[in-house]
Design a protein around this motif. Structure first.
Motif, PDB file in Angstrom:
ATOM      1  N   TYR A  69       0.856  -1.186   0.000  1.00  0.00           N
ATOM      2  CA  TYR A  69       0.000   0.000   0.000  1.00  0.00           C
ATOM      3  C   TYR A  69       0.892   1.236   0.000  1.00  0.00           C
ATOM      4  CZ  TYR A  69      -3.430  -3.431   1.638  1.00  0.00           C
ATOM      5  OH  TYR A  69      -4.239  -4.531   1.770  1.00  0.00           O
ATOM      6  N   ALA A  70       0.636   2.130  -0.917  1.00  0.00           N
ATOM      7  CA  ALA A  70       1.470   3.331  -1.024  1.00  0.00           C
ATOM      8  C   ALA A  70       0.587   4.561  -1.161  1.00  0.00           C
ATOM      9  CB  ALA A  70       2.401   3.216  -2.237  1.00  0.00           C
ATOM     10  N   ASN A  71       0.911   5.598  -0.394  1.00  0.00           N
ATOM     11  CA  ASN A  71       0.283   6.892  -0.595  1.00  0.00           C
ATOM     12  C   ASN A  71       1.362   7.966  -0.556  1.00  0.00           C
ATOM     13  OD1 ASN A  71       0.821   7.500   2.147  1.00  0.00           O
ATOM     14  ND2 ASN A  71      -1.205   6.787   2.790  1.00  0.00           N
ATOM     15  N   GLU A  72       0.998   9.204  -0.417  1.00  0.00           N
ATOM     16  CA  GLU A  72       1.979  10.272  -0.520  1.00  0.00           C
ATOM     17  C   GLU A  72       2.890  10.367   0.698  1.00  0.00           C
ATOM     18  OE1 GLU A  72      -0.012  13.908  -1.373  1.00  0.00           O
ATOM     19  OE2 GLU A  72      -0.311  13.424  -3.489  1.00  0.00           O
ATOM     20  N   ASP A  73       2.515   9.712   1.801  1.00  0.00           N
ATOM     21  CA  ASP A  73       3.297   9.842   3.025  1.00  0.00           C
ATOM     22  C   ASP A  73       4.121   8.615   3.381  1.00  0.00           C
ATOM     23  OD1 ASP A  73       2.340  12.408   3.404  1.00  0.00           O
ATOM     24  OD2 ASP A  73       0.642  11.746   4.608  1.00  0.00           O
ATOM     25  N   ARG A  74       3.656   7.436   2.992  1.00  0.00           N
ATOM     26  CA  ARG A  74       4.355   6.238   3.450  1.00  0.00           C
ATOM     27  C   ARG A  74       4.087   5.043   2.563  1.00  0.00           C
ATOM     28  NH1 ARG A  74       0.354   3.643   3.147  1.00  0.00           N
ATOM     29  NH2 ARG A  74      -1.397   3.531   4.579  1.00  0.00           N
ATOM     30  N   LEU A  75       4.944   4.029   2.765  1.00  0.00           N
ATOM     31  CA  LEU A  75       4.826   2.743   2.086  1.00  0.00           C
ATOM     32  C   LEU A  75       4.527   1.693   3.157  1.00  0.00           C
ATOM     33  CD1 LEU A  75       5.338   1.086  -0.592  1.00  0.00           C
ATOM     34  CD2 LEU A  75       7.682   0.813   0.218  1.00  0.00           C
ATOM     35  N   ARG A  76       3.448   0.939   2.968  1.00  0.00           N
ATOM     36  CA  ARG A  76       3.107  -0.121   3.924  1.00  0.00           C
ATOM     37  C   ARG A  76       3.168  -1.456   3.202  1.00  0.00           C
ATOM     38  NH1 ARG A  76      -1.807  -2.469   6.173  1.00  0.00           N
ATOM     39  NH2 ARG A  76      -3.070  -1.091   4.863  1.00  0.00           N
ATOM     40  N   VAL A  85       5.944  -0.629   7.902  1.00  0.00           N
ATOM     41  CA  VAL A  85       5.513   0.706   7.509  1.00  0.00           C
ATOM     42  C   VAL A  85       6.743   1.596   7.415  1.00  0.00           C
ATOM     43  CG1 VAL A  85       4.085   2.695   8.069  1.00  0.00           C
ATOM     44  CG2 VAL A  85       3.278   0.396   8.635  1.00  0.00           C
ATOM     45  N   LEU A  86       6.983   2.154   6.234  1.00  0.00           N
ATOM     46  CA  LEU A  86       8.142   3.016   6.007  1.00  0.00           C
ATOM     47  C   LEU A  86       7.677   4.364   5.477  1.00  0.00           C
ATOM     48  CD1 LEU A  86       8.961  -0.048   4.543  1.00  0.00           C
ATOM     49  CD2 LEU A  86      11.180   1.011   4.883  1.00  0.00           C
ATOM     50  N   PRO A  87       7.843   5.435   6.243  1.00  0.00           N
ATOM     51  CA  PRO A  87       7.625   6.769   5.666  1.00  0.00           C
ATOM     52  C   PRO A  87       8.581   6.961   4.494  1.00  0.00           C
ATOM     53  CG  PRO A  87       7.837   6.868   8.064  1.00  0.00           C
ATOM     54  CD  PRO A  87       8.241   5.488   7.653  1.00  0.00           C
ATOM     55  N   GLU A 169       8.849   6.579  -8.335  1.00  0.00           N
ATOM     56  CA  GLU A 169       8.392   7.930  -8.637  1.00  0.00           C
ATOM     57  C   GLU A 169       7.796   8.583  -7.394  1.00  0.00           C
ATOM     58  OE1 GLU A 169       5.297  10.226 -11.699  1.00  0.00           O
ATOM     59  OE2 GLU A 169       5.683   8.074 -11.894  1.00  0.00           O
ATOM     60  N   LEU A 170       7.014   7.813  -6.623  1.00  0.00           N
ATOM     61  CA  LEU A 170       6.457   8.336  -5.376  1.00  0.00           C
ATOM     62  C   LEU A 170       7.572   8.673  -4.383  1.00  0.00           C
ATOM     63  CD1 LEU A 170       3.272   6.203  -4.564  1.00  0.00           C
ATOM     64  CD2 LEU A 170       3.417   8.704  -4.627  1.00  0.00           C
ATOM     65  N   GLN A 171       8.538   7.772  -4.260  1.00  0.00           N
ATOM     66  CA  GLN A 171       9.616   7.986  -3.299  1.00  0.00           C
ATOM     67  C   GLN A 171      10.447   9.220  -3.668  1.00  0.00           C
ATOM     68  OE1 GLN A 171      13.222   7.330  -3.642  1.00  0.00           O
ATOM     69  NE2 GLN A 171      13.526   7.949  -1.505  1.00  0.00           N
ATOM     70  N   ALA A 177       9.307  15.422   1.663  1.00  0.00           N
ATOM     71  CA  ALA A 177       8.119  16.093   2.186  1.00  0.00           C
ATOM     72  C   ALA A 177       8.069  16.009   3.707  1.00  0.00           C
ATOM     73  CB  ALA A 177       6.854  15.478   1.585  1.00  0.00           C
ATOM     74  N   GLU A 178       7.609  17.056   4.343  1.00  0.00           N
ATOM     75  CA  GLU A 178       7.563  17.099   5.809  1.00  0.00           C
ATOM     76  C   GLU A 178       6.655  16.027   6.383  1.00  0.00           C
ATOM     77  OE1 GLU A 178       6.462  20.289   9.396  1.00  0.00           O
ATOM     78  OE2 GLU A 178       6.491  20.919   7.280  1.00  0.00           O
ATOM     79  N   THR A 179       5.538  15.757   5.704  1.00  0.00           N
ATOM     80  CA  THR A 179       4.579  14.773   6.215  1.00  0.00           C
ATOM     81  C   THR A 179       5.015  13.337   5.958  1.00  0.00           C
ATOM     82  OG1 THR A 179       3.324  14.889   4.144  1.00  0.00           O
ATOM     83  CG2 THR A 179       2.643  16.357   5.935  1.00  0.00           C
ATOM     84  N   ALA A 180       6.134  13.157   5.238  1.00  0.00           N
ATOM     85  CA  ALA A 180       6.585  11.814   4.892  1.00  0.00           C
ATOM     86  C   ALA A 180       7.846  11.420   5.651  1.00  0.00           C
ATOM     87  CB  ALA A 180       6.841  11.725   3.389  1.00  0.00           C
TER      88      ALA A 180
END
Length: 213
Positions: A69-76, A85-87, A169-171, A177-180
């Motif tokens: 699972y990947a979003n703008e803040d972390r990779l799960r 879980v990796l920011p 590309e996400l990474q 980013a501060e939130t990541a």
């Protein structure tokens, strides 16, 4: 009630082949196990029950469970026996070889079970790319010389390699980013006790039944 930001929803990567194989195996185990439970004699039903308690969680763990699972803040990463879980700020690199893995800033490696490498798919994609280049096609845009549209007969990247490209590309875009950054928590790893517990119980029960003869 507020709704989540659609731009921050998880992108999910899973192996459709693994899921299909797992469902077939679960069906086979259920068929054989239930038959032994209701038709078996003596210790057979108990042995069948113990074997099912052991085998079913393992099948689920290695086939149906793995996901990324990947979003703008972390990779799960949901692997067979662990959840990691990796920011993005803690991710050093995403590597592809004979397996796909992520490396955190401390040097620890975590395999991505949900994105298995298929050498056969890579070879097929390489052949398509070679044909596209031979015909003058731009493989990134689907254009040919003269501006005419030419749709290729298949992807020029293996599905697993394309998934890794998307994660890179996400990474690259969100690593600073501060939130990541994980807010001081860093990388979180936990065991999947919902898998380990039942499998261990089944193994113990099966060992006891075999030991008592």
């Amino acid at each position: 009630m507020t709704t989540p930001d659609p731009e921050n929803k998880d992108r999910v990567f899973r192996s459709s082949g693994g899921i299909a194989g797992g469902v077939l195996l679960l069906g086979l185990v259920a068929w054989l196990g239930i038959d032994a439970l209701f038709q078996g004699n003596g210790r057979t039903p108990w042995l069948a029950l113990a074997a099912m308690i052991l085998v079913v969680p393992l099948i689920v763990a290695f086939t149906v469970r793995p996901a990324v699972y990947a979003n703008e803040d972390r990779l799960r990463i949901r692997n067979p026996f662990r959840v990691i879980v990796l920011p993005w700020g803690q991710v050093a690199s995403l590597r592809s070889g004979y397996s796909n893995e992520v490396v955190d800033r401390s040097g620890k490696k975590f395999q991505l079970w949900a994105i298995p490498v298929s050498l056969r798919a890579r070879k097929k994609a390489a052949r398509r790319e070679a044909r596209a280049m031979a015909s003058g096609e731009d493989t990134t845009r689907g254009l040919v010389r003269g501006g005419l549209r030419n749709v290729p007969d298949g992807p020029t990247r293996a599905a697993s390699d394309q998934a890794m490209d998307d994660l890179r590309e996400l990474q690259e875009g969100r690593g600073a980013a501060e939130t990541a950054q994980g807010e001081g928590v860093g990388v979180v790893v936990r065991w999947a006790y919902e898998i380990v517990g039942p499998a261990a119980a089944g193994a113990i029960l099966l060992a006891i039944l075999l030991a008592v003869g």
